[in-house]
Scaffold this motif. Structure first.
Motif, mmCIF file in Angstrom:
data_model
loop_
_atom_site.group_PDB
_atom_site.id
_atom_site.type_symbol
_atom_site.label_atom_id
_atom_site.label_comp_id
_atom_site.label_asym_id
_atom_site.label_seq_id
_atom_site.Cartn_x
_atom_site.Cartn_y
_atom_site.Cartn_z
ATOM 1 N N ILE A 70 0.837 -1.206 0.000
ATOM 2 C CA ILE A 70 0.000 0.000 0.000
ATOM 3 C C ILE A 70 0.870 1.253 0.000
ATOM 4 C CG2 ILE A 70 -1.679 1.332 1.335
ATOM 5 C CD1 ILE A 70 -2.827 -1.328 2.328
ATOM 6 N N THR A 71 1.909 1.250 0.841
ATOM 7 C CA THR A 71 2.797 2.408 0.921
ATOM 8 C C THR A 71 3.485 2.671 -0.411
ATOM 9 O OG1 THR A 71 3.218 1.903 3.253
ATOM 10 C CG2 THR A 71 4.734 3.428 2.167
ATOM 11 N N ARG A 76 4.745 7.953 -5.686
ATOM 12 C CA ARG A 76 4.612 8.997 -6.711
ATOM 13 C C ARG A 76 4.567 10.394 -6.098
ATOM 14 N NH1 ARG A 76 -1.311 7.386 -8.810
ATOM 15 N NH2 ARG A 76 -0.414 5.325 -8.358
ATOM 16 N N PHE A 77 4.202 10.467 -4.821
ATOM 17 C CA PHE A 77 4.110 11.763 -4.160
ATOM 18 C C PHE A 77 5.407 12.169 -3.468
ATOM 19 C CE2 PHE A 77 -0.273 9.982 -3.939
ATOM 20 C CZ PHE A 77 -0.855 10.874 -4.829
ATOM 21 N N ARG A 200 16.981 18.504 1.146
ATOM 22 C CA ARG A 200 15.855 19.304 1.613
ATOM 23 C C ARG A 200 14.768 18.402 2.193
ATOM 24 N NH1 ARG A 200 12.254 23.317 -2.237
ATOM 25 N NH2 ARG A 200 10.934 24.205 -0.579
ATOM 26 N N PRO A 201 14.390 18.611 3.445
ATOM 27 C CA PRO A 201 13.421 17.724 4.100
ATOM 28 C C PRO A 201 11.994 17.939 3.630
ATOM 29 C CG PRO A 201 13.945 19.533 5.549
ATOM 30 C CD PRO A 201 14.835 19.688 4.329
ATOM 31 N N LYS A 202 11.763 17.701 2.346
ATOM 32 C CA LYS A 202 10.413 17.806 1.795
ATOM 33 C C LYS A 202 10.043 16.442 1.248
ATOM 34 C CE LYS A 202 7.601 20.263 -1.608
ATOM 35 N NZ LYS A 202 7.588 21.252 -2.702
ATOM 36 N N LEU A 203 9.206 15.731 2.000
ATOM 37 C CA LEU A 203 8.914 14.346 1.645
ATOM 38 C C LEU A 203 7.869 14.228 0.553
ATOM 39 C CD1 LEU A 203 9.649 11.463 2.391
ATOM 40 C CD2 LEU A 203 7.763 11.456 4.033
ATOM 41 N N TRP A 204 6.875 15.112 0.582
ATOM 42 C CA TRP A 204 5.775 14.976 -0.373
ATOM 43 C C TRP A 204 5.771 16.133 -1.368
ATOM 44 C CZ3 TRP A 204 4.371 10.287 0.335
ATOM 45 C CH2 TRP A 204 4.371 9.759 1.618
#
Length: 206
Positions: A70-71, A76-77, A200-204
């Motif tokens: 599921i994860t 894609r995000f 850069r700590p941007k996960l999504w």
């Protein structure tokens, strides 16, 4: 809660197996599997600790497999930099003959929650069968030990759920933080240059 355990217990090991699959499919807010197993054992000492541990490991592995699948759909995000980093550590483990097996076994041999481990595996699109073998073996051992010492180490599940739910929330919050930290490490530089750097700590990607 006692009625709930008694209802599940009526189905013996099969009922426990399906309960654990459901619990381990959820990414958050679920009690540790070893606590559930130990609670069943304390309620019914006639249950065999070895069989209970094997059932627990099997249910946990199946549930985590579903969670990983599921994860993986949410990859894609994930930001481009984080994808590259996750792919780097994934490639590194793939190059090691027993990379995933050893990593999963060492983690599973502890009572630490494994939900975020499989969230990370899902984002990495890890496909090695070794990660399930290592996880199953590690969990079987750790569950057996925890069940044997349940009468000493276990806080009754009902009491924990009613009075210490903050502990579950805290553990999940720490787990989420660890995944974000894990995805923010520049694994390519760490693996090739042995230097710890972060992206850069941007996960999504929203």
């Amino acid at each position: 809660m006692d009625d709930f355990f008694e209802t599940i217990g009526e189905f013996s090991y099969l009922g426990i197996l399906f309960l654990l699959i459901a619990l381990n499919t959820a990414p958050l807010l679920m009690p540790p599997t070893w606590i559930v197993l130990s609670s069943f054992y304390l309620l019914d000492p006639n249950l065999d600790p070895i069989i209970l541990a094997l059932i627990g490991a099997t249910g946990a592995t199946i549930g985590r497999f579903i969670l990983k699948q599921i994860t993986g759909m949410f990859r894609r995000f994930v930001g481009k930099d984080q994808k590259s980093n996750l792919d780097a550590i994934g490639d590194y483990l793939n190059k090691k003959r027993y990379g995933y097996t050893i990593a999963s076994f060492l983690f599973a041999a502890t009572p630490l929650p494994s939900n975020m481990l499989f969230v990370a595996y899902g984002l990495m699109r890890a496909k090695s069968i070794g990660l399930y073998i290592g996880f199953w073996c590690g969990r079987a051992i750790s569950y057996y030990i925890m069940i044997l010492f349940s009468n000493i180490a276990l806080t009754p599940f009902l009491q924990m759920f009613e009075e210490r739910y903050i502990g579950i929330l805290l553990a999940d919050a720490v787990g989420v933080g660890v995944v974000i930290l894990f995805a923010s490490i520049n694994w390519q530089i760490l693996i090739t240059q042995r230097k710890l750097k972060f992206v850069r700590p941007k996960l999504w990607r929203f």
